[in-house]
Motif scaffolding. Structure first.
Motif, PDB file in Angstrom:
ATOM      1  N   GLY A 167      -7.693   3.145  -5.236  1.00 43.08           N
ATOM      2  CA  GLY A 167      -6.300   3.524  -5.062  1.00 43.08           C
ATOM      3  C   GLY A 167      -5.410   2.431  -4.510  1.00 43.08           C
ATOM      4  N   HIS A 168      -6.025   1.307  -4.096  1.00 41.51           N
ATOM      5  CA  HIS A 168      -5.222   0.220  -3.539  1.00 41.51           C
ATOM      6  C   HIS A 168      -5.419  -1.101  -4.259  1.00 41.51           C
ATOM      7  CE1 HIS A 168      -3.723   2.359  -0.007  1.00 41.51           C
ATOM      8  NE2 HIS A 168      -4.903   2.918   0.083  1.00 41.51           N
ATOM      9  N   GLY A 169      -6.349  -1.197  -5.128  1.00 44.01           N
ATOM     10  CA  GLY A 169      -6.584  -2.456  -5.806  1.00 44.01           C
ATOM     11  C   GLY A 169      -7.039  -3.528  -4.832  1.00 44.01           C
ATOM     12  N   LEU A 170      -6.718  -4.769  -5.126  1.00 44.01           N
ATOM     13  CA  LEU A 170      -7.082  -5.903  -4.283  1.00 44.01           C
ATOM     14  C   LEU A 170      -5.930  -6.200  -3.326  1.00 44.01           C
ATOM     15  CD1 LEU A 170      -8.662  -8.035  -7.083  1.00 44.01           C
ATOM     16  CD2 LEU A 170      -9.821  -7.526  -4.939  1.00 44.01           C
ATOM     17  N   GLN A 172     -11.037  -4.492  -1.365  1.00 44.14           N
ATOM     18  CA  GLN A 172     -10.785  -3.658  -2.536  1.00 44.14           C
ATOM     19  C   GLN A 172     -11.187  -2.233  -2.233  1.00 44.14           C
ATOM     20  OE1 GLN A 172     -13.070  -4.436  -6.189  1.00 44.14           O
ATOM     21  NE2 GLN A 172     -11.181  -4.146  -7.356  1.00 44.14           N
ATOM     22  N   LEU A 177      -4.662  -8.606  -0.038  1.00 43.89           N
ATOM     23  CA  LEU A 177      -4.905  -9.892   0.615  1.00 43.89           C
ATOM     24  C   LEU A 177      -4.991  -9.718   2.130  1.00 43.89           C
ATOM     25  CD1 LEU A 177      -5.138 -12.973   0.177  1.00 43.89           C
ATOM     26  CD2 LEU A 177      -2.636 -13.073   0.395  1.00 43.89           C
ATOM     27  N   TYR A 206      -9.913 -10.867   0.247  1.00 43.78           N
ATOM     28  CA  TYR A 206      -9.322  -9.605  -0.177  1.00 43.78           C
ATOM     29  C   TYR A 206     -10.255  -8.458   0.196  1.00 43.78           C
ATOM     30  CZ  TYR A 206      -6.473 -12.431  -3.432  1.00 43.78           C
ATOM     31  OH  TYR A 206      -5.610 -13.337  -3.992  1.00 43.78           O
TER      32      TYR A 206
END
Lengths: 110, 113
Positions: free
Chosen positions: A40-43, A37, A45, A35
């Motif tokens: 503003g986008h989080g995790l 990180q 894949l 992932y």
């Protein structure tokens, strides 16, 4: 104790260079994930693998590749690093649904 | 598309209070849900999980509630401590996405002494 490790923990590179981030787990898990990180986008894949010789693209796979030659390792390669790939990268592994994460690699592309 | 989202991006509480972090999901096929805690500079750490055949699951000082009717889950932390300050993520799995998790944006929990 079984664990998942990532190396290096911090990396600074230049645009256009090839970079490989290592991920190693000792749980003997079949499934491994990468992932990124970003604020503003989080995790998100990047790539994942369900076993040796198996690799699959995630939602943000462009510019990245992985290979799975054994159960323990899933290295992530940036073929030609771009500034947009500056991020924190996390590797995870699982044998079912629960994923366990490594400590992360902070990559800066100048 | 599939998504897992959080209602509140930040939550500030006093030490000793109970904290509730909420999460909504949209994939009705999801049958497994996880809460992770991420401290600054570290990877996400598993806290607690719940399967869709359950409504509630308790751990040490934490409880997860699942409401499948409205596709909502929550994480309750009892007697919140300063060490609980972190970003909390919910994630879901299930349906055709074997082994893959969809993560929410995260909620920042700050505990004031």
């Amino acid at each position: 104790d079984a664990e998942i490790t990532q190396s290096p923990r911090h990396k600074i590179t230049e645009t256009g260079r090839q970079v490989t981030l290592a991920c190693h787990q000792t749980w003997n898990h079949n499934n491994m994930f990468w992932y990124r990180q970003d604020l503003g986008h989080g995790l998100r894949l990047i790539h994942y693998s369900y076993g040796v010789q198996d690799t699959n693209k995630g939602e943000v796979s462009d510019g990245y590749s992985v290979s799975r030659s054994n159960t323990e390792d899933l290295p992530l390669t940036l073929e030609s690093a771009a500034s947009s790939q500056t991020s924190v990268y996390f590797c995870a592994s699982s044998d079912s649904d629960t994923q366990y994460f490594g400590p992360g690699t902070r990559l800066t592309v100048l | 598309g599939e998504s897992v989202g959080l209602h509140l991006p930040t939550l500030s509480v006093q030490e000793g209070d109970n904290s509730i972090i909420n999460c909504a999901y949209s994939n009705s096929a999801s049958d497994y849900f996880i809460w992770y805690k991420q401290e600054s500079g570290k990877g996400p750490q598993f806290i607690i999980d719940i399967r869709s055949n359950m409504d509630k699951r308790q751990g040490q000082r934490v409880t997860v509630l699942l409401n499948k009717t409205v596709k909502h889950l929550s994480l309750q932390i009892a007697a919140t401590q300063p060490g609980d300050s972190a970003v909390y993520f919910c994630a879901d799995a299930g349906g055709t996405s074997y082994g893959k998790l969809t993560f929410g944006q995260g909620t920042i929990l700050t505990v004031h002494p």
